[in-house]
Design a protein around this motif. Structure first.
Motif, PDB file in Angstrom:
ATOM      1  N   SER A   1      25.540 -45.069  43.131  1.00  0.00           N
ATOM      2  CA  SER A   1      24.862 -46.557  41.836  1.00  0.00           C
ATOM      3  C   SER A   1      23.828 -45.440  42.256  1.00  0.00           C
ATOM      4  O   SER A   1      22.960 -44.813  42.503  1.00  0.00           O
ATOM      5  CB  SER A   1      25.292 -47.441  42.944  1.00  0.00           C
ATOM      6  OG  SER A   1      24.177 -47.989  43.706  1.00  0.00           O
ATOM      7  N   ALA A   2      22.891 -46.670  41.434  1.00  0.00           N
ATOM      8  CA  ALA A   2      20.783 -46.784  41.046  1.00  0.00           C
ATOM      9  C   ALA A   2      20.733 -47.762  41.042  1.00  0.00           C
ATOM     10  O   ALA A   2      21.269 -49.031  40.689  1.00  0.00           O
ATOM     11  CB  ALA A   2      21.155 -45.831  39.685  1.00  0.00           C
ATOM     12  N   VAL A   3      19.334 -48.102  41.783  1.00  0.00           N
ATOM     13  CA  VAL A   3      19.315 -49.148  41.806  1.00  0.00           C
ATOM     14  C   VAL A   3      18.035 -49.573  40.490  1.00  0.00           C
ATOM     15  O   VAL A   3      17.457 -48.167  40.240  1.00  0.00           O
ATOM     16  CB  VAL A   3      18.260 -49.684  43.227  1.00  0.00           C
ATOM     17  CG1 VAL A   3      17.096 -50.806  43.133  1.00  0.00           C
ATOM     18  CG2 VAL A   3      19.301 -49.549  44.687  1.00  0.00           C
ATOM     19  N   GLN A 103      27.806 -45.440  33.841  1.00  0.00           N
ATOM     20  CA  GLN A 103      25.574 -46.570  33.310  1.00  0.00           C
ATOM     21  C   GLN A 103      26.024 -47.429  34.641  1.00  0.00           C
ATOM     22  O   GLN A 103      26.354 -48.643  34.621  1.00  0.00           O
ATOM     23  CB  GLN A 103      26.313 -46.712  32.206  1.00  0.00           C
ATOM     24  CG  GLN A 103      24.604 -47.043  31.639  1.00  0.00           C
ATOM     25  CD  GLN A 103      25.162 -46.458  30.299  1.00  0.00           C
ATOM     26  OE1 GLN A 103      25.774 -45.500  29.297  1.00  0.00           O
ATOM     27  NE2 GLN A 103      24.154 -47.033  29.342  1.00  0.00           N
ATOM     28  N   TYR A 104      24.345 -47.326  34.338  1.00  0.00           N
ATOM     29  CA  TYR A 104      23.557 -48.943  35.098  1.00  0.00           C
ATOM     30  C   TYR A 104      22.863 -49.343  35.221  1.00  0.00           C
ATOM     31  O   TYR A 104      21.665 -49.441  34.069  1.00  0.00           O
ATOM     32  CB  TYR A 104      23.273 -48.229  36.681  1.00  0.00           C
ATOM     33  CG  TYR A 104      23.987 -47.657  37.343  1.00  0.00           C
ATOM     34  CD1 TYR A 104      24.379 -46.080  38.108  1.00  0.00           C
ATOM     35  CD2 TYR A 104      25.209 -48.085  38.393  1.00  0.00           C
ATOM     36  CE1 TYR A 104      26.112 -45.375  38.464  1.00  0.00           C
ATOM     37  CE2 TYR A 104      26.644 -48.012  39.090  1.00  0.00           C
ATOM     38  CZ  TYR A 104      25.809 -46.563  39.519  1.00  0.00           C
ATOM     39  OH  TYR A 104      27.308 -45.888  40.340  1.00  0.00           O
ATOM     40  N   PHE A 105      22.429 -51.295  35.319  1.00  0.00           N
ATOM     41  CA  PHE A 105      21.961 -51.739  33.694  1.00  0.00           C
ATOM     42  C   PHE A 105      20.426 -52.312  34.831  1.00  0.00           C
ATOM     43  O   PHE A 105      20.911 -52.675  36.356  1.00  0.00           O
ATOM     44  CB  PHE A 105      22.661 -52.516  33.123  1.00  0.00           C
ATOM     45  CG  PHE A 105      23.568 -52.103  32.026  1.00  0.00           C
ATOM     46  CD1 PHE A 105      24.415 -51.336  32.167  1.00  0.00           C
ATOM     47  CD2 PHE A 105      22.838 -51.650  31.074  1.00  0.00           C
ATOM     48  CE1 PHE A 105      24.593 -50.773  31.263  1.00  0.00           C
ATOM     49  CE2 PHE A 105      22.959 -51.735  29.456  1.00  0.00           C
ATOM     50  CZ  PHE A 105      24.485 -51.255  29.667  1.00  0.00           C
ATOM     51  N   GLY A 106      18.959 -52.294  34.399  1.00  0.00           N
ATOM     52  CA  GLY A 106      18.331 -52.773  35.298  1.00  0.00           C
ATOM     53  C   GLY A 106      18.720 -54.652  35.066  1.00  0.00           C
ATOM     54  O   GLY A 106      19.376 -54.694  33.801  1.00  0.00           O
ATOM     55  N   PRO A 107      18.004 -55.355  35.876  1.00  0.00           N
ATOM     56  CA  PRO A 107      18.480 -56.681  35.909  1.00  0.00           C
ATOM     57  C   PRO A 107      17.805 -57.342  34.331  1.00  0.00           C
ATOM     58  O   PRO A 107      18.389 -58.960  34.280  1.00  0.00           O
ATOM     59  CB  PRO A 107      17.108 -57.407  36.897  1.00  0.00           C
ATOM     60  CG  PRO A 107      16.193 -56.235  36.835  1.00  0.00           C
ATOM     61  CD  PRO A 107      16.498 -55.332  37.199  1.00  0.00           C
TER      62      PRO A 107
END
Lengths: 114, 106
Positions: A1-3, A103-107
């Motif tokens: 994952s990605a933070v 793909q990962y998303f920020g808040p």
């Protein structure tokens, strides 16, 4: 994952001003993206920001309005310039893993322009 | 460009009910993901599923790439499942469907 972290998380701005949104990722990624989500709508891609090259903008978005910086593999900024009430949206930073394409998303940054 | 269609647009359930959300796409894709956007706007990754079936607790997803659709199953729904569910496909870049707004009532 990605933070992924974004600053600010929300802001209320006056028309005609500019706001710079920061995006920080916990690991190095080649591909970063900025999206806009207008109230009650889906996500729309603003631009792709790859390190070492100029950002690539989607149709309907221009660099003068949404300048982007990508100084390294973990950080990017999006500026919303000369704001109008129509710019009131959630702005989201996103990254894509190089191998898996997940793909990962920020808040998100919730922007209100008055 | 590629078209991504989600159905139904809105869904209201009683707690404990099951549901199926559908995503149709118009071309071959490299990747398909399901996201849940909670009431605070955060996009939560649910599944990365370009093909096949995956399960995670009460949620499961199936993608039939040759027929260009994906399904998200939610079983024994809870109020915390409320929000908007997005399907997104990777074509030249990631394209989102319009979403399914799910409301789970206690």
């Amino acid at each position: 994952s990605a933070v992924i972290s974004q600053k600010p998380s929300r802001d209320i701005c006056q028309r005609g001003t500019s706001l710079t949104i920061q995006c920080q990722v916990d690991s190095q990624v080649t591909m970063m993206f900025w999206y806009r989500q207008q109230p009650g709508q889906s996500l729309t891609l603003i631009a792709t920001a790859n390190q070492g090259s100029e950002a690539t903008y989607e149709s309907g978005f221009v660099i003068d309005k949404f300048p982007i910086s990508r100084p390294n593999l973990t950080f990017s900024t999006l500026t919303v310039s000369n704001m109008s009430p129509e710019d009131s949206s959630i702005y989201l930073c996103s990254v894509r893993r190089d191998v898996s394409y997940e793909q990962y998303f920020g808040p998100g940054t919730r922007l209100t322009v008055t | 460009g590629i078209q991504v269609e989600q159905s139904p647009p809105d869904l209201i359930l009683q707690e404990g009910a099951n549901s199926t959300l559908r995503c149709n796409f118009s071309d071959s894709v490299n990747n398909l993901q399901w996201f849940h956007q909670n009431p605070w706007g955060q996009l939560i990754n649910l599944f990365y599923i370009p093909s096949g079936t995956k399960q995670n607790g009460r949620l499961s997803a199936t993608t039939v790439a040759t027929e260009r659709y994906s399904l998200l199953y939610i079983s024994s729904s809870q109020t915390t499942d409320s929000g908007v569910y997005f399907c997104a496909v990777l074509w030249d870049d990631m394209r989102f469907g319009a979403g399914t707004r799910l409301t789970v009532k206690p």
